[in-house]
Design a protein around this motif. Sequence first.
Motif, PDB file in Angstrom:
ATOM      1  N   UNK A  37       5.971 -12.239   7.089  1.00  0.00           N
ATOM      2  CA  UNK A  37       6.058 -10.835   7.491  1.00  0.00           C
ATOM      3  C   UNK A  37       7.288 -10.672   8.377  1.00  0.00           C
ATOM      4  N   UNK A  38       7.986  -9.569   8.208  1.00  0.00           N
ATOM      5  CA  UNK A  38       9.157  -9.320   9.044  1.00  0.00           C
ATOM      6  C   UNK A  38       8.732  -9.052  10.482  1.00  0.00           C
ATOM      7  N   UNK A  39       9.473  -9.592  11.426  1.00  0.00           N
ATOM      8  CA  UNK A  39       9.147  -9.436  12.841  1.00  0.00           C
ATOM      9  C   UNK A  39       9.152  -7.972  13.272  1.00  0.00           C
ATOM     10  N   UNK A  40       9.838  -7.124  12.543  1.00  0.00           N
ATOM     11  CA  UNK A  40       9.890  -5.703  12.860  1.00  0.00           C
ATOM     12  C   UNK A  40       8.624  -4.962  12.427  1.00  0.00           C
ATOM     13  N   UNK A  41       7.774  -5.606  11.635  1.00  0.00           N
ATOM     14  CA  UNK A  41       6.549  -4.977  11.150  1.00  0.00           C
ATOM     15  C   UNK A  41       5.389  -5.343  12.084  1.00  0.00           C
ATOM     16  N   UNK A  42       5.462  -4.820  13.290  1.00  0.00           N
ATOM     17  CA  UNK A  42       4.505  -5.172  14.337  1.00  0.00           C
ATOM     18  C   UNK A  42       3.072  -4.770  13.994  1.00  0.00           C
ATOM     19  N   UNK A  43       2.905  -3.657  13.304  1.00  0.00           N
ATOM     20  CA  UNK A  43       1.560  -3.203  12.929  1.00  0.00           C
ATOM     21  C   UNK A  43       0.901  -4.230  11.995  1.00  0.00           C
ATOM     22  N   UNK A  44       1.669  -4.736  11.031  1.00  0.00           N
ATOM     23  CA  UNK A  44       1.133  -5.737  10.104  1.00  0.00           C
ATOM     24  C   UNK A  44       0.819  -7.035  10.843  1.00  0.00           C
ATOM     25  N   UNK A  45       1.678  -7.440  11.747  1.00  0.00           N
ATOM     26  CA  UNK A  45       1.443  -8.676  12.512  1.00  0.00           C
ATOM     27  C   UNK A  45       0.143  -8.566  13.305  1.00  0.00           C
ATOM     28  N   UNK A  46      -0.088  -7.415  13.934  1.00  0.00           N
ATOM     29  CA  UNK A  46      -1.347  -7.217  14.682  1.00  0.00           C
ATOM     30  C   UNK A  46      -2.558  -7.300  13.749  1.00  0.00           C
ATOM     31  N   UNK A  47      -2.434  -6.730  12.565  1.00  0.00           N
ATOM     32  CA  UNK A  47      -3.516  -6.800  11.589  1.00  0.00           C
ATOM     33  C   UNK A  47      -3.802  -8.251  11.214  1.00  0.00           C
ATOM     34  N   UNK A  51       0.858  -1.181   0.000  1.00  0.00           N
ATOM     35  CA  UNK A  51       0.000   0.000   0.000  1.00  0.00           C
ATOM     36  C   UNK A  51       0.895   1.232   0.000  1.00  0.00           C
ATOM     37  N   UNK A  52       0.518   2.227  -0.800  1.00  0.00           N
ATOM     38  CA  UNK A  52       1.283   3.477  -0.822  1.00  0.00           C
ATOM     39  C   UNK A  52       1.389   4.007   0.605  1.00  0.00           C
ATOM     40  N   UNK A  53       2.567   4.459   1.007  1.00  0.00           N
ATOM     41  CA  UNK A  53       2.750   4.942   2.383  1.00  0.00           C
ATOM     42  C   UNK A  53       1.722   5.989   2.819  1.00  0.00           C
ATOM     43  N   UNK A  54       1.351   6.891   1.957  1.00  0.00           N
ATOM     44  CA  UNK A  54       0.424   7.961   2.342  1.00  0.00           C
ATOM     45  C   UNK A  54      -1.018   7.473   2.508  1.00  0.00           C
ATOM     46  N   UNK A  55      -1.295   6.210   2.162  1.00  0.00           N
ATOM     47  CA  UNK A  55      -2.643   5.672   2.283  1.00  0.00           C
ATOM     48  C   UNK A  55      -2.746   4.584   3.344  1.00  0.00           C
ATOM     49  N   UNK A  56      -1.717   4.421   4.149  1.00  0.00           N
ATOM     50  CA  UNK A  56      -1.746   3.404   5.195  1.00  0.00           C
ATOM     51  C   UNK A  56      -2.573   3.889   6.394  1.00  0.00           C
ATOM     52  N   UNK A  57      -2.940   2.941   7.238  1.00  0.00           N
ATOM     53  CA  UNK A  57      -3.730   3.215   8.449  1.00  0.00           C
ATOM     54  C   UNK A  57      -5.128   3.756   8.141  1.00  0.00           C
ATOM     55  N   UNK A  58      -5.674   3.344   7.008  1.00  0.00           N
ATOM     56  CA  UNK A  58      -7.025   3.749   6.630  1.00  0.00           C
ATOM     57  C   UNK A  58      -7.941   2.543   6.438  1.00  0.00           C
TER      58      UNK A  58
END
Length: 174
Positions: free
Chosen positions: A131-141, A97-104
């Motif tokens: 998923x990389x372990x550093x991508x905690x937001x994605x893991x929660x999703x 997802x384009x960075x400016x459209x994340x968290x929507x």
Amino acid sequence: MGILKNNLILREATEADAAVILDIQECVVAELDYLITAPEEFNKTVEEQQEWIHKVIQSERETIVAAEIDGAVVGWIAFQTSSRSRLAHTGSIGMMIKPSFRNRGIGKALIMYILDWAAENPLIEKVCLGVLSTNERAIRLYEGLGFVEEGRKVKDIKFSEDRYADDVLMYKFV
């Protein structure tokens, strides 16, 4: 099939989307933190992207979906399978997802679309992702959508001399 919610349309991608999908990939690769691919290793052409999209949409066990807002593609998700018969019931997703459209809620909507598509496809039983372990937001999703961690490749990704990430393998049966 398209879904309209708060100006978000989810639709099957076409070869005409190749340039914008490639642009989104380049943006995400340039961020350095979310993919295994390093920016200097990413050198796909629009033609190669068109060929890849064509191959995916020709398969009854694969799909690629574009997320559009106000006529512009802002993200995408692909579900791909192995050609091996013993793995034919399972496939993996990749999403950007384009960075400016994340968290929507776009990522969540894309994953839910794929899970619905997979559940309706009699050939698919299991949806996987890494998923990389550093991508905690994605893991929660992913966890919130019912994905379960099935393993880790510890320190599989090396960013620098002393900075690593695990490759977290997750799945969900549909």
